[in-house]
Each structure stands twice: as structure tokens, then as C-alpha cells.
Design a protein around this motif. Structure first.
Motif, mmCIF file in Angstrom:
data_model
loop_
_atom_site.group_PDB
_atom_site.id
_atom_site.type_symbol
_atom_site.label_atom_id
_atom_site.label_comp_id
_atom_site.label_asym_id
_atom_site.label_seq_id
_atom_site.Cartn_x
_atom_site.Cartn_y
_atom_site.Cartn_z
ATOM 1 N N HIS A 19 0.778 -1.238 0.000
ATOM 2 C CA HIS A 19 0.000 0.000 0.000
ATOM 3 C C HIS A 19 0.812 1.291 0.000
ATOM 4 N N HIS A 20 2.139 1.232 0.123
ATOM 5 C CA HIS A 20 2.881 2.486 0.234
ATOM 6 C C HIS A 20 2.789 3.340 -1.034
ATOM 7 N N ALA A 21 2.881 2.740 -2.198
ATOM 8 C CA ALA A 21 2.839 3.524 -3.444
ATOM 9 C C ALA A 21 1.457 4.143 -3.665
ATOM 10 N N GLY A 22 0.411 3.366 -3.429
ATOM 11 C CA GLY A 22 -0.946 3.893 -3.601
ATOM 12 C C GLY A 22 -1.254 5.013 -2.620
ATOM 13 N N LEU A 23 -0.803 4.847 -1.381
ATOM 14 C CA LEU A 23 -1.019 5.896 -0.382
ATOM 15 C C LEU A 23 -0.289 7.168 -0.799
ATOM 16 N N TYR A 24 0.925 7.014 -1.268
ATOM 17 C CA TYR A 24 1.694 8.182 -1.694
ATOM 18 C C TYR A 24 0.982 8.904 -2.847
ATOM 19 N N ARG A 25 0.506 8.133 -3.833
ATOM 20 C CA ARG A 25 -0.219 8.734 -4.959
ATOM 21 C C ARG A 25 -1.461 9.472 -4.477
ATOM 22 N N PHE A 26 -2.217 8.830 -3.591
ATOM 23 C CA PHE A 26 -3.438 9.442 -3.073
ATOM 24 C C PHE A 26 -3.127 10.781 -2.404
ATOM 25 N N VAL A 27 -2.134 10.803 -1.558
ATOM 26 C CA VAL A 27 -1.783 12.030 -0.836
ATOM 27 C C VAL A 27 -1.239 13.081 -1.812
ATOM 28 N N ALA A 28 -0.401 12.644 -2.743
ATOM 29 C CA ALA A 28 0.183 13.593 -3.693
ATOM 30 C C ALA A 28 -0.890 14.276 -4.541
ATOM 31 N N TRP A 29 -1.911 13.546 -4.923
ATOM 32 C CA TRP A 29 -2.997 14.140 -5.720
ATOM 33 C C TRP A 29 -3.831 15.102 -4.892
ATOM 34 N N ARG A 30 -3.957 14.827 -3.607
ATOM 35 C CA ARG A 30 -4.826 15.638 -2.761
ATOM 36 C C ARG A 30 -4.121 16.832 -2.126
ATOM 37 N N SER A 31 -2.829 16.725 -1.873
ATOM 38 C CA SER A 31 -2.118 17.767 -1.143
ATOM 39 C C SER A 31 -1.838 18.979 -2.026
ATOM 40 N N PRO A 32 -2.158 20.154 -1.539
ATOM 41 C CA PRO A 32 -1.869 21.353 -2.321
ATOM 42 C C PRO A 32 -0.400 21.775 -2.231
ATOM 43 N N ARG A 33 0.353 21.142 -1.351
ATOM 44 C CA ARG A 33 1.766 21.500 -1.188
ATOM 45 C C ARG A 33 2.625 20.240 -1.253
ATOM 46 N N ALA A 34 3.636 20.275 -2.096
ATOM 47 C CA ALA A 34 4.521 19.123 -2.264
ATOM 48 C C ALA A 34 5.262 18.784 -0.981
ATOM 49 N N ASP A 35 5.595 19.797 -0.190
ATOM 50 C CA ASP A 35 6.352 19.542 1.024
ATOM 51 C C ASP A 35 5.528 18.853 2.109
ATOM 52 N N TRP A 36 4.241 18.753 1.930
ATOM 53 C CA TRP A 36 3.396 18.055 2.904
ATOM 54 C C TRP A 36 3.297 16.558 2.622
ATOM 55 N N VAL A 37 3.514 16.146 1.395
ATOM 56 C CA VAL A 37 3.223 14.774 0.980
ATOM 57 C C VAL A 37 3.972 13.755 1.833
ATOM 58 N N ASP A 38 5.288 13.892 1.913
ATOM 59 C CA ASP A 38 6.073 12.935 2.702
ATOM 60 C C ASP A 38 5.650 12.939 4.164
ATOM 61 N N GLU A 39 5.410 14.130 4.695
ATOM 62 C CA GLU A 39 4.995 14.239 6.098
ATOM 63 C C GLU A 39 3.667 13.521 6.348
ATOM 64 N N ILE A 40 2.713 13.732 5.475
ATOM 65 C CA ILE A 40 1.395 13.109 5.639
ATOM 66 C C ILE A 40 1.501 11.590 5.518
ATOM 67 N N VAL A 41 2.251 11.124 4.536
ATOM 68 C CA VAL A 41 2.407 9.681 4.344
ATOM 69 C C VAL A 41 3.081 9.060 5.562
ATOM 70 N N GLN A 42 4.161 9.674 6.024
ATOM 71 C CA GLN A 42 4.864 9.139 7.196
ATOM 72 C C GLN A 42 3.955 9.163 8.427
ATOM 73 N N ASP A 43 3.266 10.275 8.636
ATOM 74 C CA ASP A 43 2.340 10.369 9.778
ATOM 75 C C ASP A 43 1.235 9.324 9.684
ATOM 76 N N SER A 44 0.809 9.018 8.475
ATOM 77 C CA SER A 44 -0.255 8.022 8.295
ATOM 78 C C SER A 44 0.205 6.651 8.761
ATOM 79 N N TRP A 45 1.420 6.275 8.387
ATOM 80 C CA TRP A 45 1.938 4.977 8.826
ATOM 81 C C TRP A 45 2.162 4.961 10.341
ATOM 82 N N ILE A 46 2.631 6.074 10.881
ATOM 83 C CA ILE A 46 2.824 6.155 12.339
ATOM 84 C C ILE A 46 1.481 6.062 13.051
ATOM 85 N N ASN A 47 0.495 6.792 12.550
ATOM 86 C CA ASN A 47 -0.839 6.756 13.167
ATOM 87 C C ASN A 47 -1.473 5.374 13.046
#
Length: 183
Positions: A19-47
Motif C-alpha cells: 500500500h505504500h505507493a498507492g497511499l503516496y499517490r493518493f496524498v500527492a494528488w490531494r495535497s496542495p503542497r509538495a512539502d506536505w506529501v512525505d509528512e502526511i504519508v509518514q504520519d499516516s503509517w505512524i498513526n
């Protein structure tokens, strides 16, 4: 996920692999800022890790994981609302989020093919950017993340019929935009 919930750490590795690639794609399409994508994905796995003991299989695992990511994105949007008005659709480097992802994902191709692909990506991004947020989200989840109508409905907390309507309106707007370009 049930195995991971019960303490099987190898199960987490498999979840991540799937699921890591699909999650990354989902967040990248939704996030208005590129610098948030990695943070959101990492936080998602931590959460996910922190919530594993409370996991109940009420929907597909992917829906559960994407909901965690979606909630984190919404938190960031609420926290940075004044900033977003000026930066919507672009990263901190000033480049369009979509362009950055498209460039990173592109294979080595001839300059002519690369230009044509870039133009197609640009056209797609412009068309998607013109959609209302709910329609864009439903379309991205279905077309780029491969989610079913039922999974999308569970993720966005809307009836399946509402999701169908959002998809229908999105497709109509995309078609209308394409027809007006051809005229």
C-alpha cells in the motif's frame, strides 16, 4: 491488518509493501503542497501503528489507511488555511505539485515524447484543478487509486449514490472542457 493488530510485525511489512505507493499517490494528488506529501504519508503509517490495537475491519484496509491520511491532510489544511490561498497547487519551490510528481515518475524518453507527455500531464492537471474538491477527490480515488465506489463512499463518509453523482459531474465537466478546447 488483523495479524499486525495481533502483534505480527512481518504483517506490517506486507501491508507497507502493498500500500505504500498507492497511499503516496493518493496524498500527492490531494495535497496542495509538495512539502506536505512525505509528512502526511509518514504520519499516516505512524498513526496506523498507534491505532493498530483498535483496528476493526469495517471496510477495506486501504480505505482505513487512506482515511488516516485524509484526516491528517485535513488537519494540515485547517492549520495552514491562510497560507493555502497563496500556495494552492504549488510546492515550496514554486513548482506545480503535479509537475514535480510527473517529472519524478517519468521514464527516460526522447525530448519530443517528453514534451508531449508534459503537455498531456499539464492539460490533465489543469482540467482536474478546475473541478470542485469533492469531485476531484472521488475521481482521483477511482481512476488513479483504483478504489471501488463503496470504498470511496466509506472514505469520504458519503452515500454511494453521492459518490456516483460526484463522478458523473466530474466526468461531464472534463468532457465539456475538452469539447470547448477542440472548438
Amino acid at each position: 491488518m488483523l495479524r499486525y493488530r495481533d502483534g505480527d510485525l512481518v504483517a506490517f511489512e506486507e501491508l507497507y509493501r502493498r500500500h505504500h505507493a498507492g497511499l503516496y499517490r493518493f496524498v500527492a494528488w490531494r495535497s496542495p503542497r509538495a512539502d506536505w506529501v512525505d509528512e502526511i504519508v509518514q504520519d499516516s503509517w505512524i498513526n496506523l501503528h498507534h491505532a493498530r490495537s483498535r483496528y476493526q475491519p469495517e471496510a477495506a484496509f486501504r480505505t482505513y489507511l487512506y482515511q488516516i491520511a485524509r484526516n491528517r491532510l485535513l488537519d494540515l489544511l485547517r492549520q495552514h488555511q491562510p497560507v493555502l490561498a497563496a500556495e494552492l497547487g504549488s510546492g515550496t519551490d514554486g513548482r506545480d505539485v503535479f509537475d514535480s510528481l510527473a517529472d519524478a515518475a517519468q521514464d527516460v524518453v526522447s525530448p519530443d515524447v517528453a514534451l508531449e507527455q508534459k503537455q498531456q500531464y499539464d492539460s490533465l492537471h489543469v482540467a482536474l484543478a478546475g473541478l470542485p474538491s469533492e469531485q476531484k477527490e472521488a475521481l482521483v480515488l477511482q481512476q488513479f487509486c483504483g478504489m471501488s465506489l463503496e470504498d470511496i463512499a466509506a472514505l469520504v463518509a458519503a452515500p454511494v449514490e453521492t459518490v456516483k453523482s460526484r463522478l458523473r459531474y466530474a466526468m461531464r465537466k472534463l468532457r465539456e472542457g475538452r469539447l470547448s478546447e477542440q472548438r
